[in-house]
Design a protein around this motif. Structure first.
Motif, PDB file in Angstrom:
ATOM      1  N   VAL A 101       0.837  -1.202   0.000  1.00 33.64           N
ATOM      2  CA  VAL A 101       0.000   0.000   0.000  1.00 33.64           C
ATOM      3  C   VAL A 101       0.872   1.252   0.000  1.00 33.64           C
ATOM      4  CG1 VAL A 101      -1.561   1.383   1.444  1.00 33.64           C
ATOM      5  CG2 VAL A 101      -2.073  -1.026   0.973  1.00 33.64           C
ATOM      6  N   ARG A 143       0.818   4.130  -2.883  1.00 29.92           N
ATOM      7  CA  ARG A 143       0.561   5.536  -2.522  1.00 29.92           C
ATOM      8  C   ARG A 143       1.698   6.434  -2.966  1.00 29.92           C
ATOM      9  NH1 ARG A 143      -1.893   4.557   3.589  1.00 29.92           N
ATOM     10  NH2 ARG A 143      -4.045   4.153   2.947  1.00 29.92           N
ATOM     11  N   THR A 199     -12.528  -2.269  -9.564  1.00 30.54           N
ATOM     12  CA  THR A 199     -11.492  -1.540 -10.308  1.00 30.54           C
ATOM     13  C   THR A 199     -11.235  -2.202 -11.660  1.00 30.54           C
ATOM     14  OG1 THR A 199     -10.495  -1.089  -8.171  1.00 30.54           O
ATOM     15  CG2 THR A 199      -9.136  -0.630 -10.093  1.00 30.54           C
ATOM     16  N   LYS A 202      -8.310  -5.148  -3.465  1.00 31.15           N
ATOM     17  CA  LYS A 202      -9.177  -4.095  -2.944  1.00 31.15           C
ATOM     18  C   LYS A 202      -8.381  -3.060  -2.161  1.00 31.15           C
ATOM     19  CE  LYS A 202     -13.344  -6.984  -2.623  1.00 31.15           C
ATOM     20  NZ  LYS A 202     -14.305  -7.647  -1.705  1.00 31.15           N
ATOM     21  N   ALA A 203      -7.417  -3.524  -1.372  1.00 30.19           N
ATOM     22  CA  ALA A 203      -6.591  -2.594  -0.600  1.00 30.19           C
ATOM     23  C   ALA A 203      -5.739  -1.726  -1.520  1.00 30.19           C
ATOM     24  CB  ALA A 203      -5.700  -3.377   0.366  1.00 30.19           C
ATOM     25  N   ASP A 229      -7.901   0.885  -3.099  1.00 30.42           N
ATOM     26  CA  ASP A 229      -8.177   1.940  -2.121  1.00 30.42           C
ATOM     27  C   ASP A 229      -6.978   2.869  -1.956  1.00 30.42           C
ATOM     28  OD1 ASP A 229     -10.713   0.964  -1.682  1.00 30.42           O
ATOM     29  OD2 ASP A 229     -10.174  -0.141   0.149  1.00 30.42           O
TER      30      ASP A 229
END
Length: 302
Positions: A144, A148, A211, A181-182, A185
């Motif tokens: 993640v 990001r 997505t 999914k993470a 997000d």
């Protein structure tokens, strides 16, 4: 001189086309280009985009796909390929070449090189081919952070950040779905799940994730080879054929070299070769002639 030497379409326009294609309802077919000439052929034959495989970049350097290539080598190859085609080009950025800050820099360099997007995976360093056993993935939180950082680093909002998960082979399908999914997000625009086995697994993934999704149709791996039509019916947005062109080419090269080694001549191979006139057509010598008749002032014999 539009379209000569370099593509006529700007990098921002190619990125916009790629992003629009992913939401068009028509599957985006991205064959692997192992060099710029192949990228020109992909465009001529009407595909929606091209792809640069990390495994192919490694193989061209006579290296296995275990994270030995450098960011500079990958960027350089991506720049060469993106420069000659009007199609958007997606590139394999492995694990982002290090920590989240490295992933951020990777995105900036690929953006500067004219690519339309990249995918970053959740394997540990050093990575290995996604269809081999013995892989390991980082914790979800680590990936993640990679995503990001990549999303924050891009300057063109249309540069597509694709998150690849290799968790199907290590943690199972449900865990891979949770990871997808993470990653979505965290800002990933596109999800690539490596080594799904069959149409049923592709369908389960599509049903669980909202997505846009990319399918990998690589030969000799763990995935059933589904057609673009089948994948479109399953709701997939893009498909890559990462190593296909290299495998076709290397098989032909090996066959030819064995023939020469055995007979001492290539005379029996001529009918298998791309004719010089076809190569010159693909290179568009005629257009260069229009620009400067001193460059192309001869006749190609058939």
């Amino acid at each position: 001189m539009t379209g000569l030497i370099a593509a006529a379409t700007s990098a921002p326009d190619k990125r916009a086309a790629f992003r629009a294609g992913l939401s068009s309802g028509r599957i985006q077919r991205l064959p692997g280009a192992f060099n710029p000439l192949v990228a020109k052929l992909i465009q001529e034959l009407g595909f929606e985009g091209g792809y640069v495989s990390g495994a192919v970049v490694s193989a061209e350097l006579a290296l296995p796909d275990i994270g030995l290539t450098t960011l500079g080598e990958v960027v350089a190859r991506g720049r060469q390929i993106a420069a000659v085609t009007d199609l958007p080009v997606l590139i394999d950025a492995d694990t982002g070449f290090g920590e989240p800050m490295n992933a951020a820099r990777t995105v900036t360099l690929l953006e500067d090189a004219g690519l339309a997007g990249c995918h970053i995976e959740d394997q540990v360093n050093p990575k290995r081919c996604g269809h081999l056993d013995g892989k390991a993935v980082v914790p979800v939180a680590d990936m993640v952070r990679r995503i990001r950082a990549a999303v924050r680093a891009r300057r063109d909002a249309n540069f597509v950040i694709c998150a690849r998960t290799d968790a199907r082979g290590t943690e199972g399908l449900a865990a891979a779905i949770d990871r997808a999914k993470a990653y979505a997000d965290a800002g990933a625009d596109l999800i690539f799940t490596e080594a799904l086995t069959d149409a049923g697994e592709f369908a389960k993934f599509r049903a669980a994730v909202n997505t846009p999704l990319l399918a990998n149709m690589t030969e000799f791996g763990k995935s059933e080879l589904l057609s673009a039509g089948q994948l479109a019916e399953l709701g997939y947005n893009a498909v890559i054929y990462p190593v296909t062109t290299l495998r076709l080419a290397m098989n032909a090269v090996e066959y030819g070299l064995r023939e020469i080694a055995a007979t001492g001549t290539q005379s029996a191979l001529v009918d298998r070769m791309q004719h010089r006139s076809r190569l010159y057509e693909l290179l568009d010598y005629a257009a260069y002639n229009e620009f400067d008749s001193d460059i192309f002032n001869f006749t190609v014999s058939e």
